[in-house]
Design an enzyme around this catalytic site. Sequence first.
Site, PDB file in Angstrom:
ATOM      1  N   LEU A  75     -41.048 102.579 -11.246  1.00 51.83           N
ATOM      2  CA  LEU A  75     -40.547 101.723 -10.003  1.00 51.83           C
ATOM      3  C   LEU A  75     -39.048 101.769 -10.310  1.00 51.83           C
ATOM      4  CD1 LEU A  75     -42.756  98.773  -9.034  1.00 51.83           C
ATOM      5  CD2 LEU A  75     -42.069 100.825  -7.557  1.00 51.83           C
ATOM      6  N   ASP A  76     -38.021 102.405  -9.378  1.00 47.13           N
ATOM      7  CA  ASP A  76     -36.774 102.176  -9.915  1.00 47.13           C
ATOM      8  C   ASP A  76     -36.166 100.889 -10.146  1.00 47.13           C
ATOM      9  OD1 ASP A  76     -36.544 104.805  -9.168  1.00 47.13           O
ATOM     10  OD2 ASP A  76     -35.851 104.534  -7.037  1.00 47.13           O
ATOM     11  N   PRO A  77     -35.207 100.737 -10.838  1.00 49.59           N
ATOM     12  CA  PRO A  77     -34.573  99.158 -11.139  1.00 49.59           C
ATOM     13  C   PRO A  77     -34.467  98.532  -9.850  1.00 49.59           C
ATOM     14  CG  PRO A  77     -33.437 100.976 -12.733  1.00 49.59           C
ATOM     15  CD  PRO A  77     -34.311 101.679 -11.499  1.00 49.59           C
ATOM     16  N   LEU A  78     -34.090  98.793  -8.789  1.00 47.50           N
ATOM     17  CA  LEU A  78     -33.789  98.313  -7.541  1.00 47.50           C
ATOM     18  C   LEU A  78     -35.159  97.955  -7.006  1.00 47.50           C
ATOM     19  CD1 LEU A  78     -32.177  97.951  -4.941  1.00 47.50           C
ATOM     20  CD2 LEU A  78     -33.021 100.079  -4.097  1.00 47.50           C
ATOM     21  N   ALA A  79     -36.296  98.521  -7.326  1.00 45.96           N
ATOM     22  CA  ALA A  79     -37.770  98.244  -6.708  1.00 45.96           C
ATOM     23  C   ALA A  79     -38.410  97.006  -7.319  1.00 45.96           C
ATOM     24  CB  ALA A  79     -38.479  99.265  -6.460  1.00 45.96           C
TER      25      ALA A  79
END
Length: 309
Positions: A45-49
């Site tokens: 998962l991206d850091p944003l997610a």
Amino acid sequence: MSKTKWRSVDGIVLLNKPIGLSSNQALQRVRRLYRAAKAGHTGALDPLATGMLPLCLGEATKFSQFLLDANKRYLTCIQLGKRTTTGDREGEILSDEPVPALTDAELEAILDRFRGEIEQIPPMYSALKHEGKPLYEYARQGIVIERKRRQVMISNLTLVSRTDDSLTLDIQCSKGTYIRTIGEDIGEALGCGAHLKSLHRVSTAGYSPEGMLTLEEFEAIAEQGEDALDAYLMPMDSAVEYLDRIELPAQDTKDMLFGRTVASPISLADDSLVRLYDQGSQRFLGLGKIRGENIRPQRLLNTSESAHK
């Protein structure tokens, strides 16, 4: 600072990944709490997610690919009217355009284009590799690499809510789906552009979101000792529950663990994967592959050590 004494611990835990951490950073923090000698995550998962990140500890890492390949469900908010360099809110704004006023029916007609089997071009800001290097490294240098279209399955796309300039969607999809790309493509279909404002993974492979723990919860449990932590380990075969189950008698169990082919008690198509168990103890042995009327060892657990959870 004392050196960590790693231990053999096997099982799967569900982390509710916080915003701002990479999947690997989150994995390492949980791994240290468990002192697990081996650990791996099951699809970044991206850091944003935020949201569900199944973590495989010990022998469970042998089955992480099955969770990587599993269907997933997301809740996402798409910001309409603004395109960004990365396709999400962390990028620089490339354009700012008015959002068209659409009736619910008009919006549904556009969303319907993104249901079922669709084609996507993976984003440049992704971990896909080109000549051994992630695409995002090229993107940061301003280099655009041609990417092949890929087919993905959107089994459900539901509009949860909307504002004048945002859409909140509930999306269930196959592996390899880029929700960021869906957001951008919806923005293009609306003629105003869009980017991802937020992304939360609700579930992976049917695991219930109620089973997730935050990092803070894992840390609080760790203060009670490793036995308390181990109580939250899910069995390794939970990653492959959808496969047919076969119980082997004692001699076949022994032969299988020595890497020998054994007769299959059921008839399945060639190359079918099956879950194998010892008939007496009901212990999970790993996976076998059907070949004709036989089962060949495919991915077996190391039974020489560890009390497999």
